[in-house]
Design a protein around this motif. Structure first.
Motif, PDB file in Angstrom:
ATOM      1  N   MET A 256      -3.659  -0.290  -6.735  1.00  0.00           N
ATOM      2  CA  MET A 256      -2.873   0.639  -6.889  1.00  0.00           C
ATOM      3  C   MET A 256      -1.702   0.361  -5.809  1.00  0.00           C
ATOM      4  SD  MET A 256      -1.604   1.753  -9.569  1.00  0.00           S
ATOM      5  CE  MET A 256       0.126   2.388  -9.235  1.00  0.00           C
ATOM      6  N   LEU A 257      -2.841   0.476  -4.517  1.00  0.00           N
ATOM      7  CA  LEU A 257      -1.874  -0.040  -2.932  1.00  0.00           C
ATOM      8  C   LEU A 257      -2.121  -0.856  -2.955  1.00  0.00           C
ATOM      9  CD1 LEU A 257      -1.430   1.873  -0.650  1.00  0.00           C
ATOM     10  CD2 LEU A 257      -3.499   1.323   0.524  1.00  0.00           C
ATOM     11  N   GLU A 258      -2.719  -2.051  -3.353  1.00  0.00           N
ATOM     12  CA  GLU A 258      -1.668  -3.264  -3.247  1.00  0.00           C
ATOM     13  C   GLU A 258      -0.932  -3.691  -3.407  1.00  0.00           C
ATOM     14  OE1 GLU A 258      -5.680  -5.695  -4.947  1.00  0.00           O
ATOM     15  OE2 GLU A 258      -6.999  -4.977  -3.672  1.00  0.00           O
ATOM     16  N   SER A 259      -0.702  -3.485  -4.686  1.00  0.00           N
ATOM     17  CA  SER A 259       0.606  -4.092  -5.306  1.00  0.00           C
ATOM     18  C   SER A 259       1.768  -2.597  -5.100  1.00  0.00           C
ATOM     19  CB  SER A 259       0.492  -3.820  -6.967  1.00  0.00           C
ATOM     20  OG  SER A 259      -0.276  -3.645  -7.420  1.00  0.00           O
ATOM     21  N   SER A 260       1.922  -1.690  -5.463  1.00  0.00           N
ATOM     22  CA  SER A 260       3.166  -0.988  -4.237  1.00  0.00           C
ATOM     23  C   SER A 260       3.117  -0.313  -3.132  1.00  0.00           C
ATOM     24  CB  SER A 260       3.248   0.617  -5.233  1.00  0.00           C
ATOM     25  OG  SER A 260       1.822   1.400  -4.836  1.00  0.00           O
ATOM     26  N   SER A 261       1.682  -0.540  -2.522  1.00  0.00           N
ATOM     27  CA  SER A 261       2.223  -0.229  -0.449  1.00  0.00           C
ATOM     28  C   SER A 261       2.261   1.148  -0.832  1.00  0.00           C
ATOM     29  CB  SER A 261       2.673  -1.370   0.100  1.00  0.00           C
ATOM     30  OG  SER A 261       2.939  -2.547  -0.260  1.00  0.00           O
ATOM     31  N   VAL A 266      -0.263   6.715  -4.123  1.00  0.00           N
ATOM     32  CA  VAL A 266      -1.777   6.850  -4.340  1.00  0.00           C
ATOM     33  C   VAL A 266      -1.586   8.017  -4.042  1.00  0.00           C
ATOM     34  CG1 VAL A 266      -3.364   6.209  -3.953  1.00  0.00           C
ATOM     35  CG2 VAL A 266      -1.640   4.574  -3.792  1.00  0.00           C
ATOM     36  N   GLN A 267      -1.739   8.895  -3.049  1.00  0.00           N
ATOM     37  CA  GLN A 267      -2.348  10.335  -2.681  1.00  0.00           C
ATOM     38  C   GLN A 267      -1.953  11.118  -3.999  1.00  0.00           C
ATOM     39  OE1 GLN A 267      -0.244  12.518   0.381  1.00  0.00           O
ATOM     40  NE2 GLN A 267      -1.726  14.226   0.482  1.00  0.00           N
TER      41      GLN A 267
END
Length: 310
Positions: A256-261, A266-267
């Motif tokens: 998710m972090l790779e895609s959305s930054s 994510v938290q």
């Protein structure tokens, strides 16, 4: 091997256990953890011939802390152990058995921060694509899809009831740490997998069982059963390593972090009270970016080629 009753401080430890059970209403699992931590103190007291609480001073606790560290216990384990001891000694002070807390001022050594293991996107896809239309296969397929789709903790997955998931709205309501509830989206592959599973669940679940995921006996599936099933799936899917429930959660967060930054997003999805807990995934994201950089940047490629010829 000495029984708990034969060890030093048996009366005090038992009184503390009853206090935690009756007044604090802690779970049996938490009580067992306290007993294990205090048993280490009792066994140490036995080897040092310390038969009463007032003979256990700050230096003795420091020696025991160093001893456990040398035997391989990490910082988190030792911090939890010290916390248990401080609680026990505070209880002893209130009872008038001690005047001061011998564990005060001691800190566990810091452990090196370990990044959580994750699956890459292809590995995650390989893991969750389960074949079979029998009850076990459909249930396991729904479990792994849902864990990866929504980043669920093991406890959240196990405690989910049928009424908590809305397949039409593609969402699930879970109860996380501190009994905090949050609503999460559910991906289309997970929705489809849960729908297939629900088609056979009613043939196996006990009539009054609310749990979404049940065992072959018809009761709510246990934590250990889910862990064991994932270990077996790891072998069957040719993963080359055991995949545990938290690895799917870590993979969800990393992807998710790779895609959305979007760290805040994510938290929220993970249910972390503090964003510093979520920030570990920024290190994973950097590792991914560094790998892409090394394979794509012409100067990075040149450096690697030069290194190979040295």
């Amino acid at each position: 091997m000495l029984t708990p009753e034969a060890l030093p401080l048996a009366r005090e430890v038992e009184a503390f256990s009853q206090f935690l059970k009756i007044e604090k209403q802690l779970s049996e699992r938490t009580l067992d953890a306290y007993r294990r931590d205090l048993r280490k103190l009792q066994e140490y007291a036995h080897t040092r011939n310390l038969q009463s609480l007032d003979t256990i001073n700050h230096q003795e606790i420091r020696l025991l802390l160093a001893q456990q560290h040398r035997s391989g216990n990490g910082g988190k384990t030792l911090a939890r152990w010290l916390s248990a001891l401080r609680s026990f000694f505070r209880f002893a002070i209130k009872r008038g058995w001690l005047e001061a807390n011998p564990a005060d001022g001691l800190q566990a050594p810091k452990s090196p921060k370990k990044l959580p293991k994750t699956l890459d996107v292809d590995q995650a896809g390989q893991f969750v694509q389960l074949d079979g239309d029998d009850f076990i296969s459909l249930r396991d397929g729904a479990m792994v899809e849902l864990m990866y789709s929504s980043g669920l903790r093991l406890a959240e997955l196990v405690s989910t009831n049928v009424q908590d998931i809305d397949l039409t709205g593609a969402s699930i309501r879970v109860t996380g740490k501190g009994n905090k509830q949050r609503e999460l989206p559910v991906g289309r592959f997970a929705v489809a997998a849960v729908k297939r599973y629900l088609g056979v669940r009613e043939l196996h679940a006990n009539a009054t069982e609310p749990a979404l995921f049940v065992s072959q006996r018809g009761n709510r599936i246990s934590h250990r059963s889910v862990q064991a099933r994932l270990e077996q799936i790891s072998l069957r899917q040719g993963m080359g390593q055991p995949v545990h429930p938290h690895m799917l959660r870590h993979s969800f967060a990393s992807h998710m972090l790779e895609s959305s930054s979007d760290l805040r997003l994510v938290q929220e999805l993970l249910g972390h009270a503090n964003i510093s807990t979520t920030q570990v995934y920024t290190h994973l994201d950097f590792q991914h970016l560094a790998k892409v950089y090394d394979s794509a940047h012409p100067r990075a490629q040149r450096r690697r080629q030069d290194d190979d010829t040295e």
